[in-house]
Motif scaffolding. Structure first.
Motif, short mmCIF file in Angstrom:
data_model
loop_
_atom_site.label_atom_id
_atom_site.label_comp_id
_atom_site.label_asym_id
_atom_site.label_seq_id
_atom_site.Cartn_x
_atom_site.Cartn_y
_atom_site.Cartn_z
N PHE A 536 23.21 34.12 41.83
CA PHE A 536 21.70 34.27 41.30
C PHE A 536 21.38 32.99 40.87
N GLY A 537 20.73 32.35 41.79
CA GLY A 537 19.99 30.92 41.42
C GLY A 537 21.28 30.07 41.04
N VAL A 538 21.53 29.73 39.93
CA VAL A 538 22.60 28.71 39.59
C VAL A 538 23.76 29.37 38.88
N HIS A 539 23.48 30.84 38.90
CA HIS A 539 24.72 31.49 38.21
C HIS A 539 25.50 32.36 39.16
N THR A 540 26.75 32.16 39.25
CA THR A 540 27.43 32.85 40.12
C THR A 540 28.48 33.93 39.27
N ILE A 541 28.67 35.07 39.83
CA ILE A 541 29.77 35.97 39.11
C ILE A 541 30.50 36.60 40.33
N GLY A 542 31.78 36.99 39.78
CA GLY A 542 32.75 37.45 40.61
C GLY A 542 33.86 38.41 39.84
N ALA A 543 34.31 39.46 40.53
CA ALA A 543 34.95 40.35 39.89
C ALA A 543 36.12 40.87 41.07
N GLN A 544 37.31 40.93 40.41
CA GLN A 544 38.20 41.62 41.35
C GLN A 544 39.59 42.25 40.68
N LEU A 545 39.92 43.27 41.55
CA LEU A 545 41.01 44.01 41.08
C LEU A 545 42.04 44.12 42.36
N GLY A 546 43.36 44.01 42.05
CA GLY A 546 44.51 43.91 43.00
C GLY A 546 45.79 44.80 42.52
N PHE A 547 46.23 45.21 43.68
CA PHE A 547 47.61 45.99 43.50
C PHE A 547 48.57 45.21 44.29
N HIS A 548 49.76 44.93 43.68
CA HIS A 548 50.83 44.10 44.37
C HIS A 548 52.23 44.67 44.06
N SER A 549 52.79 44.46 45.20
CA SER A 549 54.31 45.05 45.42
C SER A 549 54.94 43.99 45.91
N VAL A 550 56.23 43.33 45.29
CA VAL A 550 57.07 42.53 45.60
C VAL A 550 58.40 42.91 45.12
N ASN A 586 75.29 44.68 46.84
CA ASN A 586 73.97 45.36 47.39
C ASN A 586 73.04 45.32 46.04
N THR A 587 72.01 44.44 45.95
CA THR A 587 71.02 44.54 44.88
C THR A 587 69.68 44.47 45.50
N LYS A 588 68.63 45.10 44.85
CA LYS A 588 67.45 45.26 45.07
C LYS A 588 66.59 45.31 43.67
N ARG A 589 65.42 44.43 43.68
CA ARG A 589 64.58 44.46 42.41
C ARG A 589 63.30 44.71 43.08
N ARG A 590 62.41 45.33 42.49
CA ARG A 590 61.01 45.57 42.75
C ARG A 590 60.24 45.48 41.88
N VAL A 591 58.94 44.96 41.88
CA VAL A 591 57.96 44.64 40.91
C VAL A 591 56.85 45.18 41.40
N LEU A 592 56.17 46.13 40.55
CA LEU A 592 54.81 46.42 41.00
C LEU A 592 53.81 46.17 40.08
N GLY A 593 52.71 45.43 40.57
CA GLY A 593 51.63 45.09 39.24
C GLY A 593 50.42 45.39 39.91
N LEU A 594 49.29 45.35 38.73
CA LEU A 594 48.13 45.61 38.79
C LEU A 594 47.45 44.34 38.15
N SER A 595 46.42 43.89 38.76
CA SER A 595 45.76 42.60 38.35
C SER A 595 44.24 42.95 38.14
N GLY A 596 43.67 41.90 37.35
CA GLY A 596 42.22 42.13 37.70
C GLY A 596 41.41 40.59 37.01
N GLN A 597 40.29 40.36 37.45
CA GLN A 597 39.75 39.17 36.89
C GLN A 597 37.99 39.26 36.91
N PHE A 598 37.62 38.70 35.91
CA PHE A 598 35.97 38.49 36.01
C PHE A 598 35.72 37.17 35.78
N GLU A 599 34.78 36.64 36.65
CA GLU A 599 34.27 35.09 36.66
C GLU A 599 33.07 34.75 36.40
#
Length: 626
Positions: A536-550, A586-599
């Motif tokens: 918006f002119g000289v202003h910028t905004i951004g928002a994000q949500l995320g789901f992650h599985s590793v 036999n090993t297994k490791r799982r990480v589930l994550g939720l992330s978000g950001q506003f800029e």
């Protein structure tokens, strides 16, 4: 009277009596036209890549905007006006508005700043200064021209606050990278490696934990060294690397990036006609500057000469025996040959690149060798206005022959060997057994050359890394991005001691050790991101949500045995069955994550970013696993 009225009206018009009204009407009409004349376009650099955050102004006004993550902009400008486009590190440009679309290609400025770069987060590009943390970029040309066989050692001296340590100078030696400083005495201090938005496995095989008989195999963590999996990547396939330090890395990629993150973007072709590129490197390596063994004092102790001692604290050496440089006996002139060929082509809608690389390196220590083959295919395409796609696939085949290190290494044992005996003659008179030094009768001084030529210390790996990214744009400014990756490898590690590489040169049926481990890894990753960006002119905004599985999975099957039945034959079937032990893991490791950001950004100069990420790990206790 009628004529007088007409004359008065004509005079008033000519003299401008209603000029304020007339001018007002004219201005209103002109302004309405300007507001309705919407101009759009794309701003790119000299290489055809979109520029994020370039400033677009209407000359002579305060009306302006900034380009989005795809280099696109939209601004109201009357036909015939001039747009002024500027970007740090590029020459400002002025372009006349002659239509509804104005695309611009910027030229690099004479004082272009290398630090002002574009960084990739989950495969999406942003202005580096908007990341909100310490960011440093390494160019692809710097990596390729370093002449290194792996990209990790190529980072040495190119990133501030980064320490790159090689465990040895042998081909395929593992590397350790520390950003800023170590944070743990016993845990992992290395950064997370991310390829096209997908975390990459960079573990190093641990013989103590993964061989069936642990340290008894002879390849302990202290004495043995196996390559880091990050060394598998072909530096020629890398387009750019961004190093994230501090909390920003953990906020983006979770706890695995608590020590920082190295974000890698691979080449995916470019717009233009088909192009074939070939490069090679031939080099020789030679060791120099190793400590010279003193010749002033003979072997012995307390000033008394005794050649049955390994210590040289005897009397003055009188020269009654010939002396030898036994360190030189284990060294050679190393040779490296590297060949890389790539083919790429594309247009404005899509591009593709394929490459093949071959490396064969003989180290400066005899018998050491690294042989690696890389095949890769990558591409990107704009399928529709609302759907974009990019993908990369890499296959690696690697074999590595190595020697022990530390007190078990050949260099250490060469310095122990009496300098009045020629260690290069490592075979006994019968041509089979290991020869001990003539002036030293104890049987605990092993000839390292015998182990180098008669022993076994090697590994072989096949690895496949894939990454696929889909970017959906449901409406202007919004995006939904899906990332799917899989890093899978199968390795075979072998380690063995010859039956005659032992005290008293044991008989065939009473000596020899052999260990083998089939070690497989499987690391699938899923990232789903949804967000919105607008200007918006000289202003910028951004928002994000995320789901992650590793997920990190390891399956290994190891066997160890001793007492060979046949000489010079390394196999678990050649060991005495009573000595064979096996271990499965036999090993297994799982990480589930939720992330978000506003800029929020102002005039592409000041940014305020708020991020959060919450990870849930399968290796932590229930109820306390976040």
């Amino acid at each position: 009277m009628k004529k007088q009225c007409v004359l008065l009206a004509a005079l008033a018009i000519a003299c401008g009596a209603p000029a304020g009204l007339t001018t007002s009407q004219s201005n209103v009409g002109f302004t309405a036209v300007a507001q309705n004349n919407k101009v759009t376009g794309v701003v790119k650099d000299a290489n055809g890549e979109p520029l994020i955050g370039a400033t677009v102004m209407v000359k002579g006004t305060t009306r302006g905007t900034a380009t989005d993550i795809d280099g696109k902009y939209s601004i109201n400008a009357p036909k015939g006006s001039t747009l002024v486009i500027s970007y740090i590190g590029s020459q400002p440009m002025e372009v006349k508005v002659n239509g509804a679309t104005v695309d611009v290609t910027m030229a690099e400025g004479a004082n272009a700043l290398d630090e002002v770069v574009i960084t990739a987060e989950f495969g999406m590009k942003r202005v580096a200064r908007a990341v909100g943390s310490s960011v440093q970029n390494v160019k692809a040309t710097d990596i390729a021209e370093s002449g290194r066989t792996d990209f990790i050692t190529a980072l040495q001296g190119r990133v501030s606050g980064m320490t790159v340590t090689n465990t040895s100078g042998a081909p395929g030696a593992s590397t350790q990278v520390i950003l800023r400083s170590a944070t743990s005495l016993s845990g992992n201090n290395q950064p997370l490696y991310v390829i096209d938005g997908i975390p990459m496995n960079n573990t190093t095989f641990n013989g103590t934990n993964s061989f069936a008989n642990g340290d008894s195999s002879g390849s302990s963590v202290r004495d043995g060294d196996f390559a880091s999996r990050g060394n598998d990547i072909n530096p020629e396939d890398i387009e750019s690397m961004t190093v994230l330090k501090g909390a920003a890395a953990a906020a983006l990629y979770g706890s695995d990036a608590s020590n920082g993150a190295i974000i890698i973007t691979t080449k995916k072709g470019s717009n233009g006609a088909a192009k074939v590129t070939y490069s090679n490197q031939l080099s020789f390596q030679k060791a120099y500057g190793w400590p010279e063994i003193q010749r002033k004092y003979a072997n012995g102790a307390y000033g008394a000469t005794n050649y049955y001692y390994t210590s040289a604290w005897g009397n003055l050496f009188t020269g009654e025996y010939e002396t030898y440089d036994n360190v030189k006996a284990i060294l050679q002139t190393g040779f490296l040959q590297k060949h890389n060929i790539s083919v790429q082509a594309g247009n404005e809608k899509m591009s593709v690149r394929a490459s093949a690389s071959f490396i064969d390196q003989d180290g400066v220590i005899k018998t050491t060798n690294l042989n690696r083959k890389n095949l890769s295919v990558a591409g990107k395409g704009q399928i529709t206005k609302w759907l974009a796609f990019d993908a990369s696939m890499q296959y690696v085949h690697l074999t590595n022959k190595k020697v022990d290190r530390f007190t078990a290494g050949p260099l250490y044992r060469a310095y122990l060997w009496p300098y009045v005996d020629n260690m290069a003659n490592y075979l006994d008179a019968d041509g089979i057994h290991m020869r001990y030094p003539e002036h030293y009768t104890d049987t605990d001084l092993y000839n390292p050359l015998y182990k180098m030529y008669k022993g076994l210390n090697q590994d072989q790996t096949d690895r496949f890394i894939s990454a696929m990214n889909f970017n959906i744009t449901p409406f202007e400014g919004a995006y939904i991005r899906g990332q799917f990756g899989w890093d899978v490898s199968t390795s075979q590690y072998e380690y063995g001691n010859h039956p005659y590489y032992a005290a008293a040169n044991k008989n065939v049926t009473k000596g020899g050790t052999y260990s083998i481990s089939k070690y497989n890894t499987s690391d699938p990753t899923v990232n789903v991101l949804a967000g919105y960006n607008n200007t918006f002119g000289v202003h910028t905004i951004g928002a994000q949500l995320g789901f992650h599985s590793v997920e990190n999975g390891v399956t290994s099957l190891a066997s160890s045995g001793s007492d060979f039945q046949l000489l010079d034959f390394y196999s678990i079937n050649n060991c005495n069955p009573a000595t064979v032990v096996s271990k499965k893991k036999n090993t297994k490791r799982r990480v589930l994550g939720l992330s978000g950001q506003f800029e929020y950004g102002y005039n592409n100069m000041a940014f305020a970013t708020f991020r959060f990420r919450n990870d849930k790990s399968s290796t932590l206790p229930k109820g306390n696993n976040t």
